[in-house]
Design a protein around this motif. Structure first.
Motif, PDB file in Angstrom:
ATOM      1  N   GLY A   1      27.329  26.920  77.251  1.00 47.33           N
ATOM      2  CA  GLY A   1      27.260  28.222  76.592  1.00 47.33           C
ATOM      3  C   GLY A   1      26.715  28.104  75.186  1.00 47.33           C
ATOM      4  N   THR A   2      26.701  29.231  74.490  1.00 51.63           N
ATOM      5  CA  THR A   2      26.111  29.281  73.146  1.00 51.63           C
ATOM      6  C   THR A   2      27.139  29.172  72.034  1.00 51.63           C
ATOM      7  N   ALA A   3      28.404  28.942  72.356  1.00 51.96           N
ATOM      8  CA  ALA A   3      29.440  28.834  71.316  1.00 51.96           C
ATOM      9  C   ALA A   3      30.453  27.767  71.693  1.00 51.96           C
ATOM     10  N   LEU A   4      31.121  27.233  70.678  1.00 54.58           N
ATOM     11  CA  LEU A   4      32.177  26.259  70.899  1.00 54.58           C
ATOM     12  C   LEU A   4      33.481  26.963  71.238  1.00 54.58           C
ATOM     13  N   LYS A   5      34.408  26.228  71.831  1.00 53.39           N
ATOM     14  CA  LYS A   5      35.745  26.775  72.035  1.00 53.39           C
ATOM     15  C   LYS A   5      36.387  27.034  70.681  1.00 53.39           C
ATOM     16  N   PRO A   6      37.126  28.134  70.564  1.00 55.61           N
ATOM     17  CA  PRO A   6      37.810  28.338  69.283  1.00 55.61           C
ATOM     18  C   PRO A   6      38.857  27.247  69.088  1.00 55.61           C
ATOM     19  N   ALA A   7      38.954  26.767  67.870  1.00 58.08           N
ATOM     20  CA  ALA A   7      39.923  25.721  67.589  1.00 58.08           C
ATOM     21  C   ALA A   7      40.669  25.977  66.291  1.00 58.08           C
ATOM     22  N   VAL A   8      40.220  26.952  65.493  1.00 53.44           N
ATOM     23  CA  VAL A   8      40.867  27.207  64.215  1.00 53.44           C
ATOM     24  C   VAL A   8      40.706  28.686  63.855  1.00 53.44           C
ATOM     25  N   GLU A   9      41.733  29.224  63.253  1.00 59.89           N
ATOM     26  CA  GLU A   9      41.670  30.547  62.650  1.00 59.89           C
ATOM     27  C   GLU A   9      42.036  30.380  61.187  1.00 59.89           C
ATOM     28  N   PHE A  10      41.434  31.181  60.336  1.00 60.64           N
ATOM     29  CA  PHE A  10      41.708  31.139  58.909  1.00 60.64           C
ATOM     30  C   PHE A  10      42.726  32.208  58.542  1.00 60.64           C
ATOM     31  N   TRP A  11      43.537  31.905  57.554  1.00 57.89           N
ATOM     32  CA  TRP A  11      44.422  32.875  56.926  1.00 57.89           C
ATOM     33  C   TRP A  11      44.164  32.782  55.426  1.00 57.89           C
ATOM     34  N   LEU A  12      43.647  33.856  54.862  1.00 58.68           N
ATOM     35  CA  LEU A  12      43.392  33.915  53.425  1.00 58.68           C
ATOM     36  C   LEU A  12      44.694  34.162  52.685  1.00 58.68           C
ATOM     37  N   LEU A  13      44.856  33.508  51.562  1.00 58.41           N
ATOM     38  CA  LEU A  13      45.991  33.756  50.686  1.00 58.41           C
ATOM     39  C   LEU A  13      45.457  34.443  49.442  1.00 58.41           C
ATOM     40  N   ALA A  14      45.916  35.661  49.201  1.00 56.23           N
ATOM     41  CA  ALA A  14      45.421  36.448  48.074  1.00 56.23           C
ATOM     42  C   ALA A  14      46.609  37.013  47.303  1.00 56.23           C
ATOM     43  N   ARG A  15      46.350  37.362  46.042  1.00 60.11           N
ATOM     44  CA  ARG A  15      47.415  37.932  45.204  1.00 60.11           C
ATOM     45  C   ARG A  15      46.862  39.095  44.396  1.00 60.11           C
ATOM     46  N   LYS A  16      47.679  40.134  44.297  1.00 57.93           N
ATOM     47  CA  LYS A  16      47.380  41.197  43.352  1.00 57.93           C
ATOM     48  C   LYS A  16      47.634  40.607  41.970  1.00 57.93           C
ATOM     49  N   PRO A  17      46.737  40.832  41.009  1.00 55.65           N
ATOM     50  CA  PRO A  17      46.933  40.228  39.690  1.00 55.65           C
ATOM     51  C   PRO A  17      48.305  40.561  39.092  1.00 55.65           C
ATOM     52  N   LEU A  18      48.792  39.626  38.307  1.00 60.06           N
ATOM     53  CA  LEU A  18      50.083  39.788  37.634  1.00 60.06           C
ATOM     54  C   LEU A  18      50.029  40.884  36.587  1.00 60.06           C
ATOM     55  N   ASP A  19      51.164  41.477  36.336  1.00 58.96           N
ATOM     56  CA  ASP A  19      51.343  42.398  35.214  1.00 58.96           C
ATOM     57  C   ASP A  19      52.263  41.678  34.252  1.00 58.96           C
ATOM     58  N   GLY A  20      51.697  40.862  33.367  1.00 57.35           N
ATOM     59  CA  GLY A  20      52.503  40.020  32.474  1.00 57.35           C
ATOM     60  C   GLY A  20      52.546  38.619  33.033  1.00 57.35           C
ATOM     61  N   THR A  21      53.695  37.951  32.861  1.00 61.28           N
ATOM     62  CA  THR A  21      53.862  36.578  33.319  1.00 61.28           C
ATOM     63  C   THR A  21      54.412  36.548  34.738  1.00 61.28           C
ATOM     64  N   VAL A  22      54.383  35.357  35.342  1.00 62.86           N
ATOM     65  CA  VAL A  22      54.980  35.201  36.669  1.00 62.86           C
ATOM     66  C   VAL A  22      56.463  35.560  36.617  1.00 62.86           C
ATOM     67  N   ALA A  23      57.169  35.052  35.612  1.00 60.32           N
ATOM     68  CA  ALA A  23      58.609  35.330  35.491  1.00 60.32           C
ATOM     69  C   ALA A  23      58.875  36.834  35.362  1.00 60.32           C
ATOM     70  N   GLU A  24      58.070  37.526  34.574  1.00 63.52           N
ATOM     71  CA  GLU A  24      58.262  38.978  34.421  1.00 63.52           C
ATOM     72  C   GLU A  24      58.001  39.707  35.738  1.00 63.52           C
ATOM     73  N   ASN A  25      57.048  39.247  36.512  1.00 65.95           N
ATOM     74  CA  ASN A  25      56.768  39.889  37.795  1.00 65.95           C
ATOM     75  C   ASN A  25      57.870  39.632  38.804  1.00 65.95           C
ATOM     76  N   VAL A  26      58.445  38.442  38.775  1.00 70.97           N
ATOM     77  CA  VAL A  26      59.548  38.135  39.696  1.00 70.97           C
ATOM     78  C   VAL A  26      60.766  39.004  39.384  1.00 70.97           C
ATOM     79  N   GLN A  27      61.038  39.164  38.082  1.00 73.84           N
ATOM     80  CA  GLN A  27      62.177  39.984  37.681  1.00 73.84           C
ATOM     81  C   GLN A  27      61.924  41.444  38.003  1.00 73.84           C
TER      82      GLN A  27
END
Length: 154
Positions: free
Chosen positions: A128-154
């Motif tokens: 055939g014209t394609a390989l067997k699927p062997a991997v899927e990607f999962w993107l890791l993204a973040r909405k930008p912080l509002d202040g510091t990491v500690a302030e966002n966690v709180q």
């Protein structure tokens, strides 16, 4: 007490009902933008655009709403296939997300599935014209912080 619910429906319609900065995290499996097995739900069309341009616009539109409802510093883990993962990432970046660690992906590696390809007839029977699927990607993204990491966690 933490509560949660599952909403079923068109993602844009459901997201538009949610208030700003309401969601802690998102894990989602959006369409791949390849007309998977000829299915219309995975085919994006917009006037004056190729299907891949329309796919990226769809991702940008959806993730603009996800960005709005996600709390500052909130993460999104988003499925993508290797072939269109860059369009998924670009659509998310256009919506305002930071793709974490310079585009690092989480990988789902598996050994089953079947090639999504056209069979070659004649002397190449079984090829055939394609390989067997062997991997899927999962993107890791973040909405930008509002202040510091500690302030966002709180």
């Amino acid at each position: 007490m933490t509560t949660w619910c599952i909403e079923q429906g068109d993602c844009l319609e459901v997201l538009r009902k949610l208030p700003d900065n309401f969601v802690d995290a998102v894990v989602t499996d959006p369409p791949a933008g390849i007309a998977f097995m000829g299915k219309d739900w995975d085919r994006m069309k917009r006037d004056g655009m190729t299907e891949l341009q329309a796919f990226q616009e769809f991702i940008k539109d959806v993730f603009t709403e996800v960005y709005r409802v996600l709390k500052p510093g909130g993460h999104a883990v988003v499925w993508a296939i290797p072939r269109t993962s860059h369009h998924t990432a670009m659509g998310m970046e256009r919506a305002g997300f930071d793709i974490r660690d310079n585009g690092t992906y989480l990988f789902h590696v598996f050994g089953s599935g079947f090639p999504k390809s056209h069979n070659l007839d004649g002397d190449w029977k079984g090829w055939g014209t394609a390989l067997k699927p062997a991997v899927e990607f999962w993107l890791l993204a973040r909405k930008p912080l509002d202040g510091t990491v500690a302030e966002n966690v709180q």
